[in-house]
Write an enzyme that holds these catalytic residues in place. Structure first.
Site, PDB file in Angstrom:
ATOM      1  N   CYS A  43       0.823  -1.210   0.000  1.00  0.00           N
ATOM      2  CA  CYS A  43       0.000   0.000   0.000  1.00  0.00           C
ATOM      3  C   CYS A  43       0.859   1.263   0.000  1.00  0.00           C
ATOM      4  O   CYS A  43       0.674   2.157  -0.825  1.00  0.00           O
ATOM      5  CB  CYS A  43      -0.944  -0.002   1.205  1.00  0.00           C
ATOM      6  N   CYS A  48      -1.383   1.741  -3.107  1.00  0.00           N
ATOM      7  CA  CYS A  48      -2.370   2.828  -2.936  1.00  0.00           C
ATOM      8  C   CYS A  48      -1.768   4.227  -2.876  1.00  0.00           C
ATOM      9  O   CYS A  48      -2.267   5.142  -3.538  1.00  0.00           O
ATOM     10  CB  CYS A  48      -3.156   2.612  -1.635  1.00  0.00           C
ATOM     11  N   LYS A  51       0.150   5.361  -6.045  1.00  0.00           N
ATOM     12  CA  LYS A  51      -0.883   5.384  -7.105  1.00  0.00           C
ATOM     13  C   LYS A  51      -1.704   6.670  -7.022  1.00  0.00           C
ATOM     14  O   LYS A  51      -1.903   7.361  -8.014  1.00  0.00           O
ATOM     15  CB  LYS A  51      -1.763   4.142  -6.951  1.00  0.00           C
ATOM     16  N   TYR A 180      -9.107  -3.243 -10.982  1.00  0.00           N
ATOM     17  CA  TYR A 180      -8.716  -1.980 -10.366  1.00  0.00           C
ATOM     18  C   TYR A 180      -7.406  -1.435 -10.960  1.00  0.00           C
ATOM     19  O   TYR A 180      -7.324  -0.277 -11.347  1.00  0.00           O
ATOM     20  CB  TYR A 180      -8.410  -2.199  -8.878  1.00  0.00           C
ATOM     21  N   GLU A 184      -7.015   1.879 -13.276  1.00  0.00           N
ATOM     22  CA  GLU A 184      -6.396   3.066 -12.657  1.00  0.00           C
ATOM     23  C   GLU A 184      -5.153   3.497 -13.424  1.00  0.00           C
ATOM     24  O   GLU A 184      -4.958   4.686 -13.708  1.00  0.00           O
ATOM     25  CB  GLU A 184      -6.052   2.775 -11.191  1.00  0.00           C
ATOM     26  N   HIS A 439     -26.555  22.021  -0.301  1.00  0.00           N
ATOM     27  CA  HIS A 439     -26.658  22.653  -1.611  1.00  0.00           C
ATOM     28  C   HIS A 439     -25.663  23.793  -1.752  1.00  0.00           C
ATOM     29  O   HIS A 439     -25.469  24.530  -0.796  1.00  0.00           O
ATOM     30  CB  HIS A 439     -28.101  23.195  -1.778  1.00  0.00           C
ATOM     31  N   GLU A 444     -25.871  15.935  -3.212  1.00  0.00           N
ATOM     32  CA  GLU A 444     -27.255  16.143  -2.789  1.00  0.00           C
ATOM     33  C   GLU A 444     -28.226  15.274  -3.586  1.00  0.00           C
ATOM     34  O   GLU A 444     -29.320  14.963  -3.133  1.00  0.00           O
ATOM     35  CB  GLU A 444     -27.652  17.618  -2.860  1.00  0.00           C
TER      36      GLU A 444
HETATM   37  P1  NDP Z   1      -8.456  -7.564 -10.178  1.00  0.00           P
HETATM   38  O1  NDP Z   1      -8.830  -8.857  -9.596  1.00  0.00           O
HETATM   39  O2  NDP Z   1      -9.178  -6.338  -9.796  1.00  0.00           O
HETATM   40  O3  NDP Z   1      -8.496  -7.665 -11.755  1.00  0.00           O
HETATM   41  C1  NDP Z   1      -7.786  -8.622 -12.452  1.00  0.00           C
HETATM   42  C2  NDP Z   1      -8.140  -8.471 -13.898  1.00  0.00           C
HETATM   43  O4  NDP Z   1      -7.324  -9.316 -14.695  1.00  0.00           O
HETATM   44  C3  NDP Z   1      -9.594  -8.866 -14.192  1.00  0.00           C
HETATM   45  O5  NDP Z   1     -10.086  -7.947 -15.120  1.00  0.00           O
HETATM   46  C4  NDP Z   1      -9.456 -10.256 -14.762  1.00  0.00           C
HETATM   47  O6  NDP Z   1     -10.481 -10.578 -15.652  1.00  0.00           O
HETATM   48  C5  NDP Z   1      -8.144 -10.144 -15.521  1.00  0.00           C
HETATM   49  N1  NDP Z   1      -7.434 -11.413 -15.676  1.00  0.00           N
HETATM   50  C6  NDP Z   1      -7.207 -12.366 -14.746  1.00  0.00           C
HETATM   51  N2  NDP Z   1      -6.481 -13.370 -15.258  1.00  0.00           N
HETATM   52  C7  NDP Z   1      -6.233 -13.046 -16.546  1.00  0.00           C
HETATM   53  C8  NDP Z   1      -5.547 -13.698 -17.605  1.00  0.00           C
HETATM   54  N3  NDP Z   1      -4.939 -14.864 -17.428  1.00  0.00           N
HETATM   55  N4  NDP Z   1      -5.494 -13.075 -18.796  1.00  0.00           N
HETATM   56  C9  NDP Z   1      -6.100 -11.889 -18.992  1.00  0.00           C
HETATM   57  N5  NDP Z   1      -6.768 -11.219 -18.028  1.00  0.00           N
HETATM   58  C10 NDP Z   1      -6.841 -11.803 -16.816  1.00  0.00           C
HETATM   59  O7  NDP Z   1      -6.885  -7.445  -9.874  1.00  0.00           O
HETATM   60  P2  NDP Z   1      -5.863  -6.255  -9.993  1.00  0.00           P
HETATM   61  O8  NDP Z   1      -4.581  -6.878 -10.404  1.00  0.00           O
HETATM   62  O9  NDP Z   1      -6.404  -5.143 -10.809  1.00  0.00           O
HETATM   63  O10 NDP Z   1      -5.764  -5.762  -8.493  1.00  0.00           O
HETATM   64  C11 NDP Z   1      -5.519  -6.700  -7.434  1.00  0.00           C
HETATM   65  C12 NDP Z   1      -6.277  -6.350  -6.195  1.00  0.00           C
HETATM   66  O11 NDP Z   1      -5.696  -5.216  -5.594  1.00  0.00           O
HETATM   67  C13 NDP Z   1      -7.729  -5.957  -6.472  1.00  0.00           C
HETATM   68  O12 NDP Z   1      -8.581  -7.069  -6.451  1.00  0.00           O
HETATM   69  C14 NDP Z   1      -8.033  -5.006  -5.356  1.00  0.00           C
HETATM   70  O13 NDP Z   1      -8.603  -5.746  -4.312  1.00  0.00           O
HETATM   71  C15 NDP Z   1      -6.700  -4.436  -4.978  1.00  0.00           C
HETATM   72  N6  NDP Z   1      -6.608  -3.037  -5.437  1.00  0.00           N
HETATM   73  C16 NDP Z   1      -7.441  -2.115  -4.914  1.00  0.00           C
HETATM   74  C17 NDP Z   1      -7.390  -0.821  -5.335  1.00  0.00           C
HETATM   75  C18 NDP Z   1      -8.321   0.188  -4.749  1.00  0.00           C
HETATM   76  O14 NDP Z   1      -8.885  -0.064  -3.695  1.00  0.00           O
HETATM   77  N7  NDP Z   1      -8.562   1.323  -5.412  1.00  0.00           N
HETATM   78  C19 NDP Z   1      -6.440  -0.357  -6.350  1.00  0.00           C
HETATM   79  C20 NDP Z   1      -5.619  -1.420  -6.859  1.00  0.00           C
HETATM   80  C21 NDP Z   1      -5.708  -2.701  -6.406  1.00  0.00           C
HETATM   81  P3  NDP Z   1     -11.934 -11.055 -15.159  1.00  0.00           P
HETATM   82  O15 NDP Z   1     -12.645  -9.817 -14.739  1.00  0.00           O
HETATM   83  O16 NDP Z   1     -12.515 -11.654 -16.398  1.00  0.00           O
HETATM   84  O17 NDP Z   1     -11.718 -12.033 -14.075  1.00  0.00           O
END
Ligand code: NDP
Length: 462
Positions: A43, A48, A51, A180, A184, A439, A444
């Protein structure tokens, strides 16, 4: 326990581990904590915090562009990536020092070392080549970006870790994933002037969010100039003679870019820690299996945060840490509560959300009321910007309980934090209606949507 060096030894100095160490030390427990890389964990060091700083950096071009409508003339602006990286480094070093100091200030001992479990009460600190004993052990080693070994040319790709510290800002980038991190970073790089393509295997980005937000964010990102290819994956990545990369995606399209970033999820950090030797039970996804109190299959060993792969979010790890301390050291068994977690995606525009999406609510409730407002926020009027904001409440038709609140637009993350309170408290739409508006604000709208936009009965829109 007098027979051990420590009452608690924590492995992993991220958000969860540091909180547990600090709280236990403050109770007068003898606490040690080992971190192999940098205190603060993902983080603070490469998640976080940096980022969000990069999100701020990437928003300036839009502020400049829209200032004219408010009477400002902004001279030609220029951006220096190295300055941003150096300033970010300074800030995270400051935070890292605070994390370490917080543990030490509470009376805990910090170790800069990788740690391995040798026995249920024995930890080997590899950096110091030293062994320590502890009554209770907490594993809080977090997670790392999932690699993609099946992708030919994966060795040329980067992950979020490297994206923060690139020597140069790429001219063009391809980002794989639709979660995410992918979303982002696509907005960050685009905002900084990088030609950005997002490649996602599914039908719409951000699969776990409300469909309305997903569609509207997708459209808005495309309008800004971010290319989004859905139903697509990269098939191979090759280095070109000029040092750039060719990425071939589904259908044979070749993208020539300077970086390919993979953001396809995160894997728990459980390797080479002695877990197998001790027989600690793991889940099918390679995470540490824990009971409702975060206890592993060995009585005195606990695990919290991403390494348990329950909900991979910093505040969840911190909450699990506090529950662990209540359970293990205050005689007050407390199970972490993973229901109704508010969350934000720092896309541009931002997403803020809490509770059930419309689709989830329809599956669980016979009648669902949807209150939906889509409008141009006031700040976009004089600027001539046509970007819209979306607000949506999903309500149980029978009890009027607000099941979900979903926002796309400026400050949506801040609003989600506040909406987390009424939704957690189980408040009803009537409670929202009884609340006076502030407001003029965008928020709101949340208390002035008196009539449902539509109802869904038994899965059919009424
Ligand atoms: P996510 O789980 O959010 O997303 C992973 C993405 O990768 C999904 O779109 C998934 O597709 C895709 N994917 C998975 N496997 C493959 C593959 N083999 N080939 C192609 N695409 C694939 O993970 P992130 O890596 O984005 O982030 C990890 C975690 O970190 C998040 O789950 C979140 O909890 C945390 N995080 C939180 C943030 C915040 O609070 N703002 C910011 C950044 C991270 P599909 O949807 O089809 O499964």
């Amino acid at each position: 326990m007098a027979g051990y060096d420590y009452d608690l030894f924590v492995i992993g100095g991220g958000s969860g581990g540091v909180r547990a160490a600090r709280m236990a030390a403050a109770l007068g427990k003898r606490v040690g904590i080992a971190e192999e890389y940098r205190f603060g964990g993902t983080c603070v060091i490469r998640g976080c915090v940096p980022k969000k700083l990069y999100v701020y950096a990437s928003q300036f071009p839009e502020h400049f562009a829209y200032a004219a409508g408010y009477g400002w003339t902004v001279p030609q602006a220029s951006f220096d990536w190295q300055t941003l990286v150096a300033n970010k480094d300074r800030e995270i070093s400051r935070l890292e020092a605070i994390y370490r100091k917080n543990v030490q200030g509470a009376g805990g001992e910090t170790f800069q070392s990788r740690a391995m479990l040798v026995d249920p009460h024995v930890v080997h600190l590899l950096g110091d080549d030293r062994t320590v004993t502890a009554d209770q052990i907490l594993i809080a080693t977090g997670s790392r970006p999932a690699p993609h070994p099946a992708l030919p040319g994966h060795e040329h790709c980067i992950f979020s870790n490297e994206a923060f510290d690139l020597k140069e800002l790429p001219k063009a980038i391809m980002i794989e994933g639709g979660g995410y991190i992918a979303v982002e970073f696509a907005n960050i790089f685009h905002g900084l002037g990088v030609d950005t393509t997002l490649v996602y295997r599914g039908k719409e980005i951000l699969s776990r969010f409300d469909m309305d937000l997903r569609r509207m964010l997708h459209e808005t990102m495309e309008k800004k100039g971010i290319k989004i290819l859905c139903h697509a994956v990269s098939e191979w990545v090759r280095k070109r003679p000029d040092g750039r990369l060719d990425a071939v995606v589904t259908g044979g399209k070749v993208l020539t870019v300077d970086q390919v970033m993979l953001a396809i999820g995160r894997l728990p950090n459980t390797e080479d820690m002695g877990l197998e030797g001790l027989g600690i039970e793991m889940t099918r996804t390679g995470a540490i299996h824990v009971d409702q109190y975060s206890r592993t299959s060995i009585d005195n060993i606990w695990a919290i945060g991403d390494v348990t792969n329950r909900v991979q979010l910093t505040p969840v790890a911190i909450h699990e840490a506090m529950c662990f301390v209540e359970t293990a050291f205050k005689g007050n068994p407390t199970a972490p509560d993973h229901e109704t977690i508010a969350t934000a995606v720092f896309s541009q525009p931002e997403i803020g959300t809490v509770g059930l999406s419309e689709d989830e609510a329809i599956k669980r409730f016979a009648e669902v009321e949807v209150y939906r407002a889509s409008f141009r926020p006031m700040r976009n009027t004089l600027s001539g910007r046509d970007e819209k904001m979306l607000m949506k409440l999903v309500v149980d038709g029978a009890s009027k309980k607000v099941l979900g609140a979903h926002i796309l637009g400026p400050d949506a993350g801040e609003m989600a934090q506040l909406l987390g309170i009424p939704l957690k408290a189980g408040l009803t739409k009537d409670d929202f209606d009884r609340t006076m508006a502030v407001h003029p604000t965008a928020a709101e709208e949340l208390v002035t949507m008196y009539k449902p936009t539509y109802r869904v009965r038994d899965g059919e829109r009424a």
